[in-house]
Write a protein that holds these residues in place. Structure first.
Motif, PDB file in Angstrom:
ATOM      1  N   LEU A  24       0.851  -1.191   0.000  1.00  0.00           N
ATOM      2  CA  LEU A  24       0.000   0.000   0.000  1.00  0.00           C
ATOM      3  C   LEU A  24       0.888   1.241   0.000  1.00  0.00           C
ATOM      4  O   LEU A  24       1.899   1.269   0.695  1.00  0.00           O
ATOM      5  N   THR A  25       0.485   2.232  -0.753  1.00  0.00           N
ATOM      6  CA  THR A  25       1.164   3.525  -0.716  1.00  0.00           C
ATOM      7  C   THR A  25       0.084   4.582  -0.511  1.00  0.00           C
ATOM      8  O   THR A  25      -0.491   5.084  -1.483  1.00  0.00           O
ATOM      9  N   PRO A  26      -0.216   4.867   0.751  1.00  0.00           N
ATOM     10  CA  PRO A  26      -1.284   5.828   1.023  1.00  0.00           C
ATOM     11  C   PRO A  26      -0.889   7.241   0.610  1.00  0.00           C
ATOM     12  O   PRO A  26       0.303   7.573   0.548  1.00  0.00           O
ATOM     13  N   GLN A  27      -1.899   8.049   0.321  1.00  0.00           N
ATOM     14  CA  GLN A  27      -1.661   9.467   0.063  1.00  0.00           C
ATOM     15  C   GLN A  27      -1.223  10.102   1.372  1.00  0.00           C
ATOM     16  O   GLN A  27      -1.454   9.560   2.452  1.00  0.00           O
ATOM     17  N   ARG A  28      -0.605  11.263   1.268  1.00  0.00           N
ATOM     18  CA  ARG A  28      -0.189  11.994   2.478  1.00  0.00           C
ATOM     19  C   ARG A  28      -0.905  13.328   2.550  1.00  0.00           C
ATOM     20  O   ARG A  28      -1.089  13.997   1.537  1.00  0.00           O
ATOM     21  N   SER A  29      -1.319  13.684   3.753  1.00  0.00           N
ATOM     22  CA  SER A  29      -1.938  14.994   3.963  1.00  0.00           C
ATOM     23  C   SER A  29      -0.833  16.047   3.975  1.00  0.00           C
ATOM     24  O   SER A  29       0.361  15.719   3.980  1.00  0.00           O
ATOM     25  N   GLY A  30      -1.232  17.298   4.007  1.00  0.00           N
ATOM     26  CA  GLY A  30      -0.254  18.377   4.085  1.00  0.00           C
ATOM     27  C   GLY A  30       0.646  18.255   5.303  1.00  0.00           C
ATOM     28  O   GLY A  30       1.814  18.634   5.263  1.00  0.00           O
ATOM     29  N   GLY A  31       0.111  17.687   6.379  1.00  0.00           N
ATOM     30  CA  GLY A  31       0.886  17.490   7.604  1.00  0.00           C
ATOM     31  C   GLY A  31       1.670  16.190   7.625  1.00  0.00           C
ATOM     32  O   GLY A  31       2.302  15.857   8.617  1.00  0.00           O
ATOM     33  N   GLY A  32       1.600  15.418   6.525  1.00  0.00           N
ATOM     34  CA  GLY A  32       2.368  14.180   6.442  1.00  0.00           C
ATOM     35  C   GLY A  32       1.639  12.942   6.942  1.00  0.00           C
ATOM     36  O   GLY A  32       2.219  11.861   6.991  1.00  0.00           O
ATOM     37  N   HIS A  33       0.379  13.082   7.316  1.00  0.00           N
ATOM     38  CA  HIS A  33      -0.386  11.934   7.802  1.00  0.00           C
ATOM     39  C   HIS A  33      -0.804  11.037   6.636  1.00  0.00           C
ATOM     40  O   HIS A  33      -1.167  11.525   5.563  1.00  0.00           O
ATOM     41  N   ARG A  34      -0.765   9.738   6.870  1.00  0.00           N
ATOM     42  CA  ARG A  34      -1.183   8.790   5.836  1.00  0.00           C
ATOM     43  C   ARG A  34      -2.705   8.825   5.696  1.00  0.00           C
ATOM     44  O   ARG A  34      -3.415   8.828   6.688  1.00  0.00           O
TER      45      ARG A  34
END
Length: 96
Positions: A24-34
């Motif tokens: 899995l390669t989750p997207q990252r939020s602006g704060g770096g959260h998966r």
């Protein structure tokens, strides 16, 4: 990631291991959260099922990949069969 782990009933470390295994390669939020998609959550749940049943993580990842490939191949096969009815796909009779 914490919310995804709670939804699946797994530890965050398990989800990190799937990321490290490149399953899995989750997207990252602006704060770096998966951030996981619903599809990724289904994959993680299936992987957890296999691991909980005693399958090593690397083998579980390979099984998941093969299951996904099989599903896609079946979808393509169905699509091709719908485009070309069986009567057109029958091999020619052998010459006499």
């Amino acid at each position: 990631m914490g919310q995804a782990a709670d939804i699946l009933g797994v530890r965050q470390a398990f989800l990190r291991s799937l990321d490290a295994a490149k399953l899995l390669t989750p997207q990252r939020s602006g704060g770096g959260h998966r951030r996981y998609s619903r599809y990724q959550l289904r994959i993680a749940a299936r992987t957890h099922e296999l691991v909980a049943a005693g399958t090593p993580l690397d083998a579980a990842c390979r099984i998941i990949i093969l299951e996904d490939q099989l599903t896609e191949a079946r979808r393509i096969n169905t699509e091709l069969q719908q485009r070309h009815p069986q009567s057109e796909n029958k091999p020619d009779a052998a010459p006499e």
